[in-house]
Design a protein around this motif. Structure first.
Motif, PDB file in Angstrom:
ATOM      1  N   GLY A  32       1.010  -1.203   0.100  1.00 45.61           N
ATOM      2  CA  GLY A  32       0.038  -0.125   0.054  1.00 45.61           C
ATOM      3  C   GLY A  32       0.648   1.066   0.115  1.00 45.61           C
ATOM      4  N   ARG A  33       1.906   1.334   0.883  1.00 44.26           N
ATOM      5  CA  ARG A  33       2.769   2.395   1.003  1.00 44.26           C
ATOM      6  C   ARG A  33       3.641   2.584  -0.301  1.00 44.26           C
ATOM      7  N   VAL A  34       3.977   1.337  -1.064  1.00 43.19           N
ATOM      8  CA  VAL A  34       4.509   1.221  -2.476  1.00 43.19           C
ATOM      9  C   VAL A  34       3.836   2.097  -3.286  1.00 43.19           C
ATOM     10  N   ARG A  35       2.369   1.913  -3.338  1.00 41.17           N
ATOM     11  CA  ARG A  35       1.565   2.508  -4.065  1.00 41.17           C
ATOM     12  C   ARG A  35       1.510   4.042  -4.219  1.00 41.17           C
ATOM     13  N   LEU A  36       1.456   4.537  -2.869  1.00 40.24           N
ATOM     14  CA  LEU A  36       1.451   5.851  -2.653  1.00 40.24           C
ATOM     15  C   LEU A  36       2.885   6.481  -2.864  1.00 40.24           C
ATOM     16  N   LEU A  37       3.802   5.862  -2.500  1.00 40.57           N
ATOM     17  CA  LEU A  37       5.394   6.530  -3.033  1.00 40.57           C
ATOM     18  C   LEU A  37       5.517   6.684  -4.170  1.00 40.57           C
ATOM     19  N   LEU A  38       4.924   5.540  -5.216  1.00 40.60           N
ATOM     20  CA  LEU A  38       4.944   5.581  -6.505  1.00 40.60           C
ATOM     21  C   LEU A  38       4.288   6.877  -7.046  1.00 40.60           C
ATOM     22  N   GLY A  39       3.103   6.867  -6.602  1.00 43.85           N
ATOM     23  CA  GLY A  39       2.178   8.183  -7.016  1.00 43.85           C
ATOM     24  C   GLY A  39       2.783   9.443  -6.640  1.00 43.85           C
ATOM     25  N   ILE A  40       3.724   9.598  -5.684  1.00 41.59           N
ATOM     26  CA  ILE A  40       4.434  10.808  -5.323  1.00 41.59           C
ATOM     27  C   ILE A  40       5.774  11.013  -6.390  1.00 41.59           C
ATOM     28  N   LEU A  41       6.125   9.785  -6.343  1.00 48.23           N
ATOM     29  CA  LEU A  41       7.386   9.868  -7.555  1.00 48.23           C
ATOM     30  C   LEU A  41       6.946  10.389  -8.769  1.00 48.23           C
ATOM     31  N   GLN A  42       5.857   9.724  -9.170  1.00 50.93           N
ATOM     32  CA  GLN A  42       5.204  10.204 -10.488  1.00 50.93           C
ATOM     33  C   GLN A  42       4.836  11.392 -10.680  1.00 50.93           C
ATOM     34  N   ASN A  43       4.455  12.021  -9.483  1.00 49.97           N
ATOM     35  CA  ASN A  43       3.666  13.445  -9.250  1.00 49.97           C
ATOM     36  C   ASN A  43       4.006  14.097  -8.360  1.00 49.97           C
ATOM     37  N   PRO A  44       5.405  14.580  -8.439  1.00 47.41           N
ATOM     38  CA  PRO A  44       5.978  15.364  -7.211  1.00 47.41           C
ATOM     39  C   PRO A  44       5.239  16.589  -7.090  1.00 47.41           C
ATOM     40  N   GLY A  45       4.768  16.937  -5.825  1.00 46.62           N
ATOM     41  CA  GLY A  45       4.261  18.031  -5.424  1.00 46.62           C
ATOM     42  C   GLY A  45       2.605  18.017  -5.507  1.00 46.62           C
ATOM     43  N   VAL A  46       2.423  16.723  -5.531  1.00 44.28           N
ATOM     44  CA  VAL A  46       0.900  16.229  -5.176  1.00 44.28           C
ATOM     45  C   VAL A  46       0.408  16.400  -3.759  1.00 44.28           C
ATOM     46  N   THR A  47      -0.939  17.001  -3.729  1.00 45.70           N
ATOM     47  CA  THR A  47      -1.359  17.111  -2.358  1.00 45.70           C
ATOM     48  C   THR A  47      -1.881  15.600  -1.972  1.00 45.70           C
ATOM     49  N   GLN A  48      -2.044  15.798  -0.530  1.00 48.80           N
ATOM     50  CA  GLN A  48      -2.353  14.266  -0.074  1.00 48.80           C
ATOM     51  C   GLN A  48      -3.982  14.006  -0.454  1.00 48.80           C
ATOM     52  N   VAL A  66       1.534   8.195   4.681  1.00 45.28           N
ATOM     53  CA  VAL A  66       2.556   9.638   4.163  1.00 45.28           C
ATOM     54  C   VAL A  66       3.101   9.911   5.391  1.00 45.28           C
ATOM     55  N   LYS A  67       2.665   9.880   6.542  1.00 48.71           N
ATOM     56  CA  LYS A  67       3.331   9.986   8.101  1.00 48.71           C
ATOM     57  C   LYS A  67       4.550   8.830   8.009  1.00 48.71           C
ATOM     58  N   ARG A  68       4.113   7.715   7.727  1.00 47.32           N
ATOM     59  CA  ARG A  68       5.171   6.695   7.895  1.00 47.32           C
ATOM     60  C   ARG A  68       6.283   6.799   6.630  1.00 47.32           C
ATOM     61  N   LEU A  69       5.731   7.148   5.724  1.00 45.19           N
ATOM     62  CA  LEU A  69       7.034   7.628   4.597  1.00 45.19           C
ATOM     63  C   LEU A  69       7.802   8.569   4.734  1.00 45.19           C
ATOM     64  N   GLU A  70       7.061   9.754   5.475  1.00 39.24           N
ATOM     65  CA  GLU A  70       8.137  10.864   5.906  1.00 39.24           C
ATOM     66  C   GLU A  70       9.168  10.479   7.094  1.00 39.24           C
ATOM     67  N   ALA A  71       8.649   9.621   7.828  1.00 41.85           N
ATOM     68  CA  ALA A  71       9.483   9.105   9.208  1.00 41.85           C
ATOM     69  C   ALA A  71      10.424   8.042   8.563  1.00 41.85           C
ATOM     70  N   ARG A  72      10.142   7.480   7.376  1.00 38.16           N
ATOM     71  CA  ARG A  72      11.311   6.726   6.995  1.00 38.16           C
ATOM     72  C   ARG A  72      12.318   7.460   6.127  1.00 38.16           C
ATOM     73  N   GLY A  73      12.028   8.887   5.689  1.00 33.67           N
ATOM     74  CA  GLY A  73      12.838   9.667   4.890  1.00 33.67           C
ATOM     75  C   GLY A  73      12.498   9.515   3.482  1.00 33.67           C
ATOM     76  N   TYR A  74      11.300   8.946   2.994  1.00 34.98           N
ATOM     77  CA  TYR A  74      11.008   8.988   1.573  1.00 34.98           C
ATOM     78  C   TYR A  74      10.321  10.048   1.238  1.00 34.98           C
ATOM     79  N   VAL A  75       9.461  10.592   1.948  1.00 35.53           N
ATOM     80  CA  VAL A  75       8.635  11.953   1.652  1.00 35.53           C
ATOM     81  C   VAL A  75       8.937  13.124   2.391  1.00 35.53           C
TER      82      VAL A  75
END
Length: 158
Positions: A32-48, A66-75
């Motif tokens: 699930g987080r991979v899907r969201l991370l890929l969405g952010i990678l493909q659309n930098p600046g996207v809103t939540q 997103v909070k977890r991705l941010e804590a891991r240093g990905y977002v």
């Protein structure tokens, strides 16, 4: 009506989650987080909110992920320059360096899933799945749940 279809689709979804998520746990990423991370990678600046809609995930789940991705240093969440109320999501260098590996892993799962299918079968399957998703979206209530009053009752799994 073949209600075994629903059961098989749910089993496929679980297997896909297992295959795509199994070796990503060490990176702090479930499927699930991979899907969201890929969405952010493909659309930098996207809103939540936009990310939630695009990924088909409710806002609360997206916020937690997103909070977890941010804590891991990905977002990184950065304040919008014109609308101070908005926070935009950007991938970090760490996330960008993962992108080729993530895409490779998902491509492999995709290839495994479609082994032995002809191109015409894949095309038809894609169309069928799109129509099924449209039906589900059309019949879902405002809060994302199905409006069971609009759906005829079923007899069970099989």
């Amino acid at each position: 009506m073949d209600e075994g279809i629903l059961r098989r689709l749910m089993r496929c979804a679980r297997q896909l989650e297992r295959l795509s998520g199994r070796d990503l746990a060490s990176l702090g990423l479930g499927s699930g987080r991979v899907r969201l991370l890929l969405g952010i990678l493909q659309n930098p600046g996207v809103t939540q909110e936009s990310l939630s809609i695009h990924a088909g995930v409710d806002k609360t789940t997206t916020a937690k992920a997103v909070k977890r991705l941010e804590a891991r240093g990905y977002v990184q969440r950065l304040q919008d320059e014109t609308d101070r109320r908005l926070r935009r999501l950007f991938p970090t260098d760490s996330a960008r360096s993962l992108k080729p590996d993530l895409e490779r892993r998902l491509r492999l799962v995709h290839e495994i899933m479609l082994q032995g299918f002809l191109e015409t079968e894949i095309s038809r399957l894609s169309g069928y799945l799109s129509r099924m998703l449209e039906n589900l979206d059309r019949n879902s209530g405002r809060n994302g749940t199905l409006d069971f009053r609009a759906v005829p009752p079923t007899t069970g799994w099989d």
